[in-house]
Design an enzyme around this catalytic site. Structure first.
Site, PDB file in Angstrom:
ATOM      1  N   TYR A 155       0.847  -1.191   0.000  1.00 42.52           N
ATOM      2  CA  TYR A 155       0.000   0.000   0.000  1.00 42.52           C
ATOM      3  C   TYR A 155       0.884   1.243   0.000  1.00 42.52           C
ATOM      4  O   TYR A 155       1.839   1.329   0.764  1.00 42.52           O
ATOM      5  CB  TYR A 155      -0.896   0.002   1.244  1.00 42.52           C
ATOM      6  CG  TYR A 155      -1.813   1.210   1.346  1.00 42.52           C
ATOM      7  CD1 TYR A 155      -2.873   1.382   0.457  1.00 42.52           C
ATOM      8  CD2 TYR A 155      -1.617   2.178   2.328  1.00 42.52           C
ATOM      9  CE1 TYR A 155      -3.715   2.493   0.553  1.00 42.52           C
ATOM     10  CE2 TYR A 155      -2.459   3.279   2.429  1.00 42.52           C
ATOM     11  CZ  TYR A 155      -3.497   3.431   1.538  1.00 42.52           C
ATOM     12  OH  TYR A 155      -4.331   4.526   1.634  1.00 42.52           O
TER      13      TYR A 155
ATOM     14  N   ASP B 119       9.218   2.834   0.153  1.00 43.16           N
ATOM     15  CA  ASP B 119       8.136   3.506   0.846  1.00 43.16           C
ATOM     16  C   ASP B 119       8.259   3.133   2.324  1.00 43.16           C
ATOM     17  O   ASP B 119       7.858   2.056   2.744  1.00 43.16           O
ATOM     18  CB  ASP B 119       6.781   3.088   0.277  1.00 43.16           C
ATOM     19  CG  ASP B 119       5.630   3.799   0.981  1.00 43.16           C
ATOM     20  OD1 ASP B 119       5.894   4.531   1.962  1.00 43.16           O
ATOM     21  OD2 ASP B 119       4.472   3.612   0.558  1.00 43.16           O
TER      22      ASP B 119
ATOM     23  N   LYS C  38       3.657   9.025   8.886  1.00 38.34           N
ATOM     24  CA  LYS C  38       3.336   8.442  10.191  1.00 38.34           C
ATOM     25  C   LYS C  38       4.231   8.979  11.319  1.00 38.34           C
ATOM     26  O   LYS C  38       4.023  10.093  11.758  1.00 38.34           O
ATOM     27  CB  LYS C  38       3.337   6.922  10.083  1.00 38.34           C
ATOM     28  CG  LYS C  38       2.270   6.468   9.044  1.00 38.34           C
ATOM     29  CD  LYS C  38       1.801   5.054   9.143  1.00 38.34           C
ATOM     30  CE  LYS C  38       0.535   4.847   8.340  1.00 38.34           C
ATOM     31  NZ  LYS C  38       0.694   4.140   7.069  1.00 38.34           N
TER      32      LYS C  38
HETATM   33  C1  LIG Z   1       0.105   4.647   5.743  1.00 38.79           C
HETATM   34  C2  LIG Z   1       0.907   4.410   4.538  1.00 38.79           C
HETATM   35  C3  LIG Z   1       0.850   5.264   3.420  1.00 38.79           C
HETATM   36  C4  LIG Z   1      -0.141   6.393   3.332  1.00 38.79           C
HETATM   37  O1  LIG Z   1       0.097   7.394   4.245  1.00 38.79           O
HETATM   38  P1  LIG Z   1      -1.098   8.422   4.588  1.00 38.79           P
HETATM   39  O2  LIG Z   1      -0.472   9.383   5.531  1.00 38.79           O
HETATM   40  O3  LIG Z   1      -2.203   7.605   5.155  1.00 38.79           O
HETATM   41  O4  LIG Z   1      -1.492   9.059   3.294  1.00 38.79           O
HETATM   42  C5  LIG Z   1       1.711   5.035   2.373  1.00 38.79           C
HETATM   43  N1  LIG Z   1       2.590   4.018   2.408  1.00 38.79           N
HETATM   44  C6  LIG Z   1       2.670   3.170   3.446  1.00 38.79           C
HETATM   45  C7  LIG Z   1       3.685   2.087   3.441  1.00 38.79           C
HETATM   46  C8  LIG Z   1       1.819   3.334   4.535  1.00 38.79           C
HETATM   47  O5  LIG Z   1       1.883   2.455   5.553  1.00 38.79           O
END
Ligand SMILES: *Cc1c(COP(=O)(O)O)cnc(C)c1O
Length: 430
Positions: free
Chosen positions: A144, A239, A267
């Site tokens: 994701y 990511d 985060k």
């Molecule tokens: C949570 C998450 C996102 C998205 O971040 P948001 O602040 O919710 O837009 C993207 N990549 C990873 C790996 C995530 O865990």
């Protein structure tokens, strides 16, 4: 357990907000039942509108790594507030946090602050495309990267290697530029690369998958991706929105010793305020406007209150490496308890763990990719979730999420968690 206020709020919210929530997973759809509405949280506990208290294992999906309402974070925010809440102009704190992030995260030589993880990943692939002059990206099934169009793509069928839209509103035009590969399968990436020679701008991956449950990269996998990307001139993007500042102060790239070309962060980086960032090699980041031609902007980017919270968090993590030792210690104890419970009950569910990321899949198969994760009994997970909630444990309402511990979890709470886990597993298999 009384849930009257939560119930009433949800009924009202459903008429005002799509599905009653501002982010889908909060609606508890994957586990059944209605969401609880949160009033406050402190340390290891979260408290709902009806006054029920739960042990926290979501922690805002990661950011509250030191527990809720940490005095150090709160006072940083309080100190910043009287000077106004936004300027839309540069500030000293932005320079300070950039310097700190660059010193902590190995791949980052320059960094741009944004407001969410989604913004970070969307921007990163635009920059990679601008830098390489290529259009396509590779992503991995089950990973994701936020809700950007380019990432809401499902695997195409059979011989077709390009993706198909995974949400209405995502165009086929967008989908054709996103190629999908299974996680932990280097040969699949080699195939995509040779079928799309000189067309792939970026490969984006969660270095530890955390959005299909917790799935570690197999030995040599990240190194293999690094080699392919270097050989083919593809920008390797880690990511690290979830793994960043969690697995180590330098994230998964420090933990595994593999350095990507670009990194996306979110985060933990905001200490609970809306912050994201993307960064990487100088040469790539100098493509970003106004240094270079790739446009990316934000009215509230680098917001002074958000930067104050982020700086407090990152400075603390940078100065206190023992946080990471403690997080792993806590996680090891929780996971050991879960394993002992399974043994006592003659169960053999798969539990994956990397540092302070872990989860139990309700399947007995090893889970190494999205296909194997999907062998989990999600109905069983739904019951497990509800029964844990009844016992005062707040875990992510989906089988396909990692658990998030904080340093606020004490040995007594670990014992409580272990006991609740045993009781629920036992009841589910009676
Ligand atoms: C949570 C998450 C996102 C998205 O971040 P948001 O602040 O919710 O837009 C993207 N990549 C990873 C790996 C995530 O865990």
């Amino acid at each position: 357990m009384i849930k009257n206020k939560s119930k009433a709020l949800f009924e009202k919210a459903k008429n005002l907000i799509p599905g009653g929530v501002n982010s889908p997973v909060r609606a508890f759809k994957a586990v059944g039942g209605d969401p609880i509405f949160i009033k406050s949280a402190k340390g290891p506990y979260i408290i709902d509108e009806d006054g029920n208290q739960y042990i926290e294992l979501i922690n805002s999906w990661g950011p509250m790594i030191l527990g809720h309402a940490h005095p150090m974070i709160l006072s940083a925010i309080q100190e910043a507030i009287p000077n106004s809440t936004s300027f839309g102009a540069p500030t000293a704190r932005e320079v300070e946090i950039a310097e700190l992030i660059i010193s902590m995260v190995p791949s980052v030589e320059k960094v741009r602050m944004v407001n969410s993880g989604t913004e970070a990943t969307m921007s990163a692939i635009r920059v990679a495309r601008g830098y390489t002059g290529r259009d396509k990206i590779i992503k991995f099934e089950g990973c994701y990267h936020g809700h950007g169009d380019a990432f809401l793509i499902a695997a195409g069928s059979g011989a077709i290697t390009m993706g198909t839209p995974d949400s209405p509103g995502v165009t086929k035009g967008t989908a054709k530029d996103t190629l999908l590969a299974p996680y932990n399968d280097l040969a699949a990436v080699e195939r995509l690369v040779s079928q799309n020679k000189n067309e792939i701008a970026a490969l984006i991956i969660e270095p530890v998958a955390g959005n299909m449950g917790c799935i570690p990269p197999q030995k040599g996998y990240l190194e293999g991706l690094r080699e392919i990307c270097t050989r083919e001139g593809i920008v390797l993007i880690f990511d690290e929105v979830m793994t960043g500042f969690r697995l180590a102060k330098g994230g998964a790239q420090e933990y595994y010793g593999v350095t990507p070309d670009m990194t996306t962060l979110g985060k933990i980086i905001g200490g609970g305020l809306p912050v994201g960032a993307y960064g990487g090699k100088m040469e790539i980041m100098d493509c970003v406007s106004p240094a270079g031609p790739v446009y990316q902007a934000g009215t509230l980017s680098g917001n002074p209150i958000a930067m104050a919270a982020g700086l407090a968090m990152l400075n603390h993590l940078n100065d206190h490496p023992e946080v990471y030792t403690k997080l792993v210690e806590i996680t090891d104890k929780i996971v050991a308890g879960m394993r002992i419970n399974q043994e006592k009950l003659g169960l053999n569910y798969t539990i994956n763990q990397v540092g302070s990321m872990y989860n139990r899949f309700f399947t007995t198969q090893p889970v190494t990719d999205f296909e194997s994760a999907k062998t989990s009994d999600t109905g069983m997970f739904g019951k497990y979730f509800q029964m844990m909630l009844e016992r005062g444990v707040y875990i992510a309402p989906s089988q396909y999420e990692s658990f998030f511990v904080s340093t606020a979890i004490t040995d007594e709470l670990i014992d409580e968690l272990t006991k609740a886990d045993y009781e629920v597993l036992k009841a589910l298999h009676a």
